[in-house]
Design a protein around this motif. Sequence first.
Motif, PDB file in Angstrom:
ATOM      1  N   SER A 294       9.112  -3.817  -0.815  1.00 54.61           N
ATOM      2  CA  SER A 294       9.371  -2.499  -0.092  1.00 54.61           C
ATOM      3  C   SER A 294       9.356  -1.185  -0.972  1.00 54.61           C
ATOM      4  O   SER A 294       9.168  -1.484  -2.306  1.00 54.61           O
ATOM      5  CB  SER A 294      10.483  -2.605   0.617  1.00 54.61           C
ATOM      6  OG  SER A 294      11.727  -2.688  -0.203  1.00 54.61           O
TER       7      SER A 294
ATOM      8  N   SER B 296       1.532   3.663   1.924  1.00 54.34           N
ATOM      9  CA  SER B 296       2.359   4.037   3.253  1.00 54.34           C
ATOM     10  C   SER B 296       3.482   3.032   3.385  1.00 54.34           C
ATOM     11  O   SER B 296       4.379   3.074   4.376  1.00 54.34           O
ATOM     12  CB  SER B 296       1.172   4.185   4.406  1.00 54.34           C
ATOM     13  OG  SER B 296       0.666   3.063   4.854  1.00 54.34           O
ATOM     14  N   GLY B 297       3.121   1.768   2.902  1.00 56.28           N
ATOM     15  CA  GLY B 297       4.242   0.709   3.191  1.00 56.28           C
ATOM     16  C   GLY B 297       3.696  -0.171   4.537  1.00 56.28           C
ATOM     17  O   GLY B 297       4.580  -1.127   4.697  1.00 56.28           O
ATOM     18  N   ASP B 298       2.646   0.230   4.992  1.00 57.21           N
ATOM     19  CA  ASP B 298       2.280  -0.457   6.304  1.00 57.21           C
ATOM     20  C   ASP B 298       1.561  -1.968   6.024  1.00 57.21           C
ATOM     21  O   ASP B 298       1.443  -2.675   6.940  1.00 57.21           O
ATOM     22  CB  ASP B 298       1.447   0.355   7.089  1.00 57.21           C
ATOM     23  CG  ASP B 298       0.205   1.028   6.588  1.00 57.21           C
ATOM     24  OD1 ASP B 298      -0.684   1.263   7.074  1.00 57.21           O
ATOM     25  OD2 ASP B 298       0.157   0.677   5.052  1.00 57.21           O
ATOM     26  N   TYR B 299       1.261  -2.070   4.775  1.00 58.44           N
ATOM     27  CA  TYR B 299       0.499  -3.218   4.307  1.00 58.44           C
ATOM     28  C   TYR B 299       1.184  -3.759   3.360  1.00 58.44           C
ATOM     29  O   TYR B 299       1.304  -3.196   2.130  1.00 58.44           O
ATOM     30  CB  TYR B 299      -0.958  -3.044   4.304  1.00 58.44           C
ATOM     31  CG  TYR B 299      -2.019  -2.954   5.317  1.00 58.44           C
ATOM     32  CD1 TYR B 299      -2.033  -1.706   5.834  1.00 58.44           C
ATOM     33  CD2 TYR B 299      -2.400  -3.969   6.081  1.00 58.44           C
ATOM     34  CE1 TYR B 299      -2.885  -1.315   6.961  1.00 58.44           C
ATOM     35  CE2 TYR B 299      -3.244  -3.490   7.381  1.00 58.44           C
ATOM     36  CZ  TYR B 299      -3.420  -2.450   7.755  1.00 58.44           C
ATOM     37  OH  TYR B 299      -4.197  -2.023   8.825  1.00 58.44           O
ATOM     38  N   THR B 300       1.526  -5.096   3.368  1.00 60.71           N
ATOM     39  CA  THR B 300       1.989  -5.951   2.193  1.00 60.71           C
ATOM     40  C   THR B 300       1.232  -6.992   2.157  1.00 60.71           C
ATOM     41  O   THR B 300       0.464  -7.745   2.854  1.00 60.71           O
ATOM     42  CB  THR B 300       3.544  -6.337   2.534  1.00 60.71           C
ATOM     43  OG1 THR B 300       3.583  -7.062   3.559  1.00 60.71           O
ATOM     44  CG2 THR B 300       4.344  -4.958   2.445  1.00 60.71           C
TER      45      THR B 300
ATOM     46  N   ARG C 165       0.802  -1.111   0.128  1.00 60.82           N
ATOM     47  CA  ARG C 165      -0.020   0.006  -0.227  1.00 60.82           C
ATOM     48  C   ARG C 165       0.716   1.228   0.009  1.00 60.82           C
ATOM     49  O   ARG C 165       2.112   1.142   0.213  1.00 60.82           O
ATOM     50  CB  ARG C 165      -0.928   0.027   1.423  1.00 60.82           C
ATOM     51  CG  ARG C 165      -2.123  -1.066   1.081  1.00 60.82           C
ATOM     52  CD  ARG C 165      -3.124  -0.663   2.102  1.00 60.82           C
ATOM     53  NE  ARG C 165      -3.971  -1.956   2.439  1.00 60.82           N
ATOM     54  CZ  ARG C 165      -4.956  -1.729   3.176  1.00 60.82           C
ATOM     55  NH1 ARG C 165      -5.080  -0.450   3.843  1.00 60.82           N
ATOM     56  NH2 ARG C 165      -5.886  -2.547   3.610  1.00 60.82           N
TER      57      ARG C 165
END
Length: 128
Positions: A71, A54-58, A52
């Motif tokens: 990442s 923001s990088g908080d969900y992968t 996502r």
Amino acid sequence: QVQLVESGGGLVQAGTSLRLSCAASGRTFSSYAMGWFRQAPGKEREFVAAIRWSGDYTYYADSVKGRFTISRDNAKNTVYLQMNSLKPEDTAVYYCAAARTYSSSSYYYTIPGSYDYWGQGTQVTVSS
């Protein structure tokens, strides 16, 4: 408009690693979810991983979970795919893609149709 350029593919032996990069143009990169897909000869394009904005969900396909890591660096407008313990069945053209629309559904990010922009692809070949 977003332009995506993948790099980092190549020919490697099974068990080794590669890191793919996808450089994006445009000021709004940080607002896009990013995904990696792959397509082997004679097969449909398949989901590999997504992240996502923001990088908080992968999210990962089961076939790569525990071996691949997605990442992103929003300051560099780049998304990465670290691929470890590569297998011959990972051989494919790898594409990165950008999705404008947010969804809280993990399934949404696994569907090629959810993505608005695509790169040209980079070949990954894993020899046994």
